[in-house]
Motif scaffolding. Structure first.
Motif, PDB file in Angstrom:
ATOM      1  N   PRO A 129     -21.731   0.826  -2.846  1.00 52.56           N
ATOM      2  CA  PRO A 129     -20.833  -0.062  -3.755  1.00 52.56           C
ATOM      3  C   PRO A 129     -20.842  -1.458  -4.018  1.00 52.56           C
ATOM      4  CG  PRO A 129     -19.869   1.557  -2.041  1.00 52.56           C
ATOM      5  CD  PRO A 129     -21.321   1.406  -1.748  1.00 52.56           C
ATOM      6  N   ALA A 130     -21.446  -2.186  -3.041  1.00 51.65           N
ATOM      7  CA  ALA A 130     -21.720  -3.480  -3.064  1.00 51.65           C
ATOM      8  C   ALA A 130     -22.784  -3.692  -4.451  1.00 51.65           C
ATOM      9  CB  ALA A 130     -22.189  -4.344  -1.949  1.00 51.65           C
ATOM     10  N   GLU A 131     -23.789  -3.073  -4.296  1.00 50.57           N
ATOM     11  CA  GLU A 131     -24.791  -3.059  -5.614  1.00 50.57           C
ATOM     12  C   GLU A 131     -24.197  -2.908  -6.779  1.00 50.57           C
ATOM     13  OE1 GLU A 131     -28.172  -0.480  -5.020  1.00 50.57           O
ATOM     14  OE2 GLU A 131     -28.298  -0.045  -7.167  1.00 50.57           O
ATOM     15  N   TYR A 132     -22.982  -1.812  -6.816  1.00 55.41           N
ATOM     16  CA  TYR A 132     -22.335  -1.421  -8.265  1.00 55.41           C
ATOM     17  C   TYR A 132     -21.561  -2.668  -8.491  1.00 55.41           C
ATOM     18  CZ  TYR A 132     -19.523   1.136 -11.456  1.00 55.41           C
ATOM     19  OH  TYR A 132     -18.758   1.688 -12.431  1.00 55.41           O
ATOM     20  N   LEU A 133     -20.826  -3.275  -7.427  1.00 54.41           N
ATOM     21  CA  LEU A 133     -20.228  -4.511  -7.881  1.00 54.41           C
ATOM     22  C   LEU A 133     -20.991  -5.470  -8.539  1.00 54.41           C
ATOM     23  CD1 LEU A 133     -17.581  -4.882  -4.851  1.00 54.41           C
ATOM     24  CD2 LEU A 133     -17.021  -4.188  -7.261  1.00 54.41           C
ATOM     25  N   GLN A 134     -22.220  -5.838  -7.871  1.00 55.43           N
ATOM     26  CA  GLN A 134     -23.114  -6.727  -8.457  1.00 55.43           C
ATOM     27  C   GLN A 134     -23.595  -6.506  -9.743  1.00 55.43           C
ATOM     28  OE1 GLN A 134     -25.548  -6.551  -4.709  1.00 55.43           O
ATOM     29  NE2 GLN A 134     -25.981  -8.836  -5.314  1.00 55.43           N
TER      30      GLN A 134
END
Ligand SMILES: [Zn+2]
Length: 353
Positions: free
Chosen positions: A203-208
């Motif tokens: 999910p952190a990658e998606y937010l980036q």
């Protein structure tokens, strides 16, 4: 094809009238049902065209040097297809016959986008085109080595490869973000995110990725991660993830084919999207208007052990290249190995996309 919407807007605003005198037109489309979403017009009218512009819309317009009787047909603005994976001229021509004047590859996207634009220009496409940058292709290059060329076909041929689906190291995320950034500089219209095809992406990658889109002022187009009802162990619910990204980053998050990924949970998902919109987040959606769909048979969510999440069995799937209804789990595994990009379709009640 002239844009009817733009033509009517000009007429409404009173501009351009003086440039065309009545009857001084090249073509009259006579007696069609004119539908203009911009002004709300839906009535039988004549449409006069002069020098590739709509010069007049009305009844009983003076004759032009060329006339086409379009009674019984709809005259409307060219359709913009926001979700097209078509690349070959034959099917693009069929789209044109359906009234599509612009076909955009936004969900999967293409990377490098400059290569895709060159190829499309060389093809001489019959409709306007445009591409998003492809998170999935950028990820494949950063995490597992690049596909052989910038095409959806090359990507699909490796879609089942777990190497590109795994969690990325921070350096790999940086690499894929800079690839997307380069594509945006080269004219990508946004960022396409086939998230549901690489569910181990964090999910952190998606937010980036959403953060990059927000900074660049472009939209994202997401094939959502699975819903929590289907995969209770998932890092985050696929619908919550999209609206959260909109809220946290301010990016415009477009939720692709919300009906096919939401299935029987569509009411819950649409209510969530509505709440996010009411709160000021930029979330938009689209839905298939038809009851069937297909995707690469090697897609992560078509793995035999995951079919149950969607109440499917191997026999629910048809292998499109041969029309074969898949008889067994063993046959599904065999086809996923031999032709991961080969299309698998399902006709009733469930759609992949
Ligand atoms: Zn999709």
């Amino acid at each position: 094809m002239p844009s009817l919407g733009a033509g009517l807007a000009r007429l409404t605003a009173g501009r351009d009238w003086h440039t065309v005198s009545v009857g001084d037109w090249d073509l009259v489309l006579r007696g069609g049902r004119v539908i203009d979403p911009e002004s709300g017009l839906d009535a039988v009218r004549d449409v006069a065209i002069a020098r590739d512009r709509i010069a007049a819309v009305g009844t009983g317009l003076a004759a032009g040097p060329a006339e086409v009787d379009v009674s019984g047909q709809v005259v409307t603005a060219g359709f913009i297809d926001l979700h097209s994976h078509v690349t070959d001229l034959g099917r693009l021509r069929l789209q044109a016959l359906d009234g599509v004047t612009t076909a955009l590859e936004l969900e999967a996207g293409v990377t490098p986008v400059a290569e895709a634009y060159c190829r499309a220009a060389a093809q001489g496409r019959p409709v306007n085109y445009g591409f998003a940058a492809s998170w999935a292709m950028a990820r494949m290059a950063a995490v597992a080595g690049p596909p052989p060329d910038a095409s959806l076909g090359a990507f699909m041929a490796r879609i089942s490869d777990p190497a590109w689906q795994r969690a990325a190291e921070p350096g790999q995320v940086m690499a894929l973000l800079s690839s997307l950034e380069a594509d945006l500089a080269d004219g990508a219209l946004g960022i396409g995110v086939l998230l549901g095809y690489a569910p181990a992406a964090s999910p952190a990658e998606y937010l980036q990725v959403a953060g990059l889109a927000a900074e660049a002022g472009v939209p994202t187009f997401t094939h959502a991660r699975d819903l929590i009802e289907m995969t209770p162990g998932a890092a985050i619910d696929g619908a919550e993830e999209i609206v959260r990204a909109a809220g946290q980053t301010g990016a415009h998050m477009h939720y692709c084919h919300v009906n096919s990924t939401s299935q029987r949970h569509i009411e819950r998902v649409l209510a969530l999207v509505s709440r996010a919109q009411a709160a000021g987040s930029r979330v938009t959606t689209e839905a298939y208007p038809y009851g069937s769909g297909m995707t690469g048979i090697g897609a992560a969510f078509l793995a035999p052990e995951r079919l149950g999440e969607r109440s499917l069995a191997p026999s629910s799937l048809t292998y499109a290249p041969t029309g074969e209804r898949i008889a067994s789990e063993a046959r599904l595994r065999e086809l996923r190995r031999a032709d991961p990009g080969g299309r698998a379709g399902l006709a009733d009640g469930w759609r992949a996309g």
